[in-house]
Design a protein around this motif. Sequence first.
Motif, PDB file in Angstrom:
ATOM      1  N   ARG A  64      -4.402  23.588  -1.134  1.00 47.50           N
ATOM      2  CA  ARG A  64      -3.578  23.691   0.082  1.00 47.50           C
ATOM      3  C   ARG A  64      -2.985  25.083   0.268  1.00 47.50           C
ATOM      4  N   ASP A 103      -0.476  24.072   3.335  1.00 51.24           N
ATOM      5  CA  ASP A 103      -0.750  22.956   4.233  1.00 51.24           C
ATOM      6  C   ASP A 103      -0.332  21.644   3.592  1.00 51.24           C
ATOM      7  N   LYS A 113       0.398  16.323  10.085  1.00 53.82           N
ATOM      8  CA  LYS A 113       0.186  17.461   9.195  1.00 53.82           C
ATOM      9  C   LYS A 113       1.249  18.521   9.460  1.00 53.82           C
ATOM     10  N   GLY A 115       1.686  22.794   8.598  1.00 52.46           N
ATOM     11  CA  GLY A 115       1.209  24.043   8.031  1.00 52.46           C
ATOM     12  C   GLY A 115       2.333  25.072   8.046  1.00 52.46           C
ATOM     13  N   GLN A 117       3.631  29.089   7.006  1.00 55.03           N
ATOM     14  CA  GLN A 117       3.160  30.452   6.765  1.00 55.03           C
ATOM     15  C   GLN A 117       4.368  31.375   6.704  1.00 55.03           C
TER      16      GLN A 117
END
Length: 441
Positions: A64, A103, A113, A115, A117
Amino acid sequence: MKRFSFATLLLVATPVYAEDGLTLSANTRLRYETIEGQPRAGFNESDDLFNIRTIVTGEYRTGRLRLGAELYDSRVYGGDAGTPITTGEVNTLELVQAYVGYDLPDAFGTGTKLGLQAGRFTLNLGSRRLVAADDYRNTTNGYTGVRADLGLPNDLSATLIYTLPQVRLPDNRPDIVDNRVKFDRENFDLVLWGGLVTGKLAGKRGAVELSYFHLGERDSPKLATRDRSLDTVGLRVYRDPAAGRADFESETIYQTGSVRASLAPTAARLDVSAWFAHLEAGYSFKHPWSPRVAIEFDYASGDGRGGKFTRFDTLFGMRRADLAPAGLYNAVGRANIVAAGLRVEATPSKRLDAFAAYRPLWLASRYDSFSATGVRDVSGNSGRFAGHQFEARVRYWLIPKRLRLEWNGLLLAKGRFLHDAPNAPPGRSTIYNSVNATISF
């Protein structure tokens, strides 16, 4: 023309697809552009410029976890004292992206989901009219901060950001012209945060999108600013093109907040009330060439004579897809403009695509400078019609996935305003051409 070595042209990395998930790639774009009858005030009437942009990208994935980096090297050659060379053209050896991502499937329940960053990264959000990584321009926009992408039930998705936009350096002309290396900076003197929520419409080709972004800016010891504090909210509804089907897009953006009247720290603070609208309707024909015809309309408010500041600020948005090329032309952007348009696109083969567009251009406010030209008549006596703009682009993969050639051409037949305004450059028309070659590795 300044001397340079062809070693600067090709910073090459061969793609590597390793078992541990490492991916490396690179591309170099060479551009030669010319202009006759520059419509922007204060620059050479005729000019040419050679641009080189090299991008090296790497990403490592394990489970992930994602680790990524991207190096930009953007340079120009051949300019002189009257050539418009800025940080839009030059940003040498800059690590625009250096991030870690993670993730989380089923973060909010089955089928959802998340994600995440963090670090330095580029952004292309929604229509890209407010937050984008510009591609036609020789340099791009980078952001440092955190990003969250959410996949939610009922075809809902969202993207949230808190970033410090990177300020490209160097920012003084002698160092820019010499392609000096100086790393970009980011700090809390310039902050952009917000996000957007998207809901798919029936049939999945369409969606409704709500967006909100706040830009906060203040003076620093090294840079005087207009201390912008802008809240920008938008509503977008669209349906993607499909063969034998109609498509559309409608986006309306309203902007409020405050801005100083000038760079002076004692300048009066003005309330902001500005807006932008884009309307588009198109149809794609069932034909091997995939032709599409669209009518377009863009409105971006300009500043008037009232007590409020009403010139729309596009923040970090792109311009090429909607309005006109950047580079030596760079005259038409999302500010003080009314533009109707007719656009025709075609893709005759996997190697070849093209479009042509026509736009008559007006000023939204006759008292403000026209779009990005710097041409202004504070009396308002030069009218509102700026001219007729014709443009076209052709792209061809000479070697598929390795070498792509591109031509961009534009003719601006100047209208009354660009003839009669007190600081309007001479000439009845503008002709812009650029020839590009992009080499991918």
